[in-house]
Design an enzyme around this catalytic site. Structure first.
Site, PDB file in Angstrom:
ATOM      1  N   SER A 175      49.248  40.319  33.076  1.00  0.00           N
ATOM      2  CA  SER A 175      50.122  39.606  32.137  1.00  0.00           C
ATOM      3  C   SER A 175      49.804  40.075  30.719  1.00  0.00           C
ATOM      4  O   SER A 175      48.710  40.595  30.459  1.00  0.00           O
ATOM      5  CB  SER A 175      49.883  38.094  32.251  1.00  0.00           C
ATOM      6  N   TYR A 188      44.475  30.815  32.019  1.00  0.00           N
ATOM      7  CA  TYR A 188      45.282  31.918  32.540  1.00  0.00           C
ATOM      8  C   TYR A 188      44.818  33.242  31.938  1.00  0.00           C
ATOM      9  O   TYR A 188      44.664  34.244  32.652  1.00  0.00           O
ATOM     10  CB  TYR A 188      46.751  31.659  32.214  1.00  0.00           C
TER      11      TYR A 188
END
Length: 333
Positions: A175, A188
């Site tokens: 990501s 995350y």
């Protein structure tokens, strides 16, 4: 010199340099996909929904034998794959947090390998959540790491001998939050930064064996994947202890929830750019080490961001309207 003016100049220079780098990268010759897919197998984790689901369909159309790892093989997403794909696709019950599931998947793959073997593993399975660090527990971080980091490590270690035998590919779905610091994405970001460190180390080690390793870095695809949990301000508020309720007042919690939800709605509703990047990583004779997938207007910024010193990236982050509002609401108490 006025700080805002100076920061504006910095952003202008960053964007200009980033645009030049982008244009040069487009001019650099790249050989396109040229691999013959028939006779090879690919394992994809997290095929119930999102990127993994659509990649399984794309690779099946190309002639790969697809082993589709699904958390719920009897669920609607997995059964949709069975309905839409060829008889070559095989569902696997695969929870990447469970060593027994991974070993069972390996045995099934070994027993059903096509002639040319296992070409690739796509570590796609992942979860996402958002919260400021003080709204989390250590267990929240552990849950994120168990899937996004340890799940990929567990699966990779188990299947590497098969991929090494074919001099194939290892692909990891990361990501932009692996390098982009943002409010509410602490757990995350930790999991994805760790994932990229693992993939980078693996790439160096596997180069000796002819195995290529690629990292996929999607931007905001929240609408396309539905990976982000939908919560209310009350859901967050009820988890906080009294000390944190005094610090993070309810008005700010509601504002943060609204801001994050609206940001996710602005994301792409199509998985196609990510799936195309995955296919390129798997089939090109010259796969990239990283595939950064953000809108063209944002590409110069994200290309150059990892190269900047922290003092500049922190300064850019502090210009966010949400960050300014946060300071006013929390520190003015």
């Amino acid at each position: 010199m006025n700080t805002v003016f100076l920061t504006g100049q910095i952003i202008g220079v960053v964007s200009t340099l980033g645009l030049l780098l982008f244009l040069l990268s487009r001019l650099w010759p790249r050989r396109g996909p040229g691999m013959k897919c028939h006779g090879y197998a690919v394992l994809i984790t997290g095929c119930d929904t999102g990127f993994g689901h659509h990649l399984a369909r794309a690779l099946d159309r190309k002639g790969f034998v697809v082993f589709a790892g699904c958390l719920q093989p009897e669920g609607a997403g997995a059964q949709n794959l069975v309905r839409l794909c060829s008889s070559q696709l095989r569902l696997l019950k695969l929870d990447v947090t469970l060593e027994q599931d991974v070993q069972n998947a390996k045995k099934t793959i070994e027993a059903n390998l096509p002639e040319k073997g296992l070409w690739a593993v796509v570590n796609n399975a992942g979860i996402s959540d958002w919260a400021e660090i003080e709204w989390c527990t250590a267990q929240d971080f552990q849950n994120m790491l168990s899937v996004n980091l340890m799940g990929s490590i567990r699966t990779s270690i188990a299947l590497l001998p098969l991929v090494r035998a074919t001099k194939g590919r290892m692909v990891f779905v990361s990501s932009i939050f692996s390098f982009f610091t943002c409010l509410n994405m602490g757990a995350y970001s930790v999991s994805k930064r760790g994932l990229e460190a693992f993939a980078d180390c693996l790439r160096v080690e596997m180069a000796s064996f002819g195995v290529k390793v690629s990292i996929i870095q999607p931007g905001n695809f929240g609408q396309a994947t539905n990976i982000v949990k939908v919560r209310t301000g009350a859901d967050i508020w009820d988890r906080l202890d009294e000390e944190r309720k005094r610090m993070f007042n309810r008005q700010y919690i509601d504002l943060a929830n609204e801001y994050f939800t609206s940001t996710c709605r602005l994301g792409s509703g199509s998985t196609e750019p990510v799936v195309l990047a995955m296919v390129h990583a798997l089939t090109s004779t010259r796969p990239r080490r990283r595939y950064l997938l953000v809108p063209p207007t944002e590409l110069p910024f994200f290309k150059l961001l990892p190269l900047l010193p922290s003092v500049l990236t922190d300064a850019l982050f502090s210009l966010s309207s949400m960050y300014s509002t946060r300071r006013q609401m929390l520190y003015a108490q």
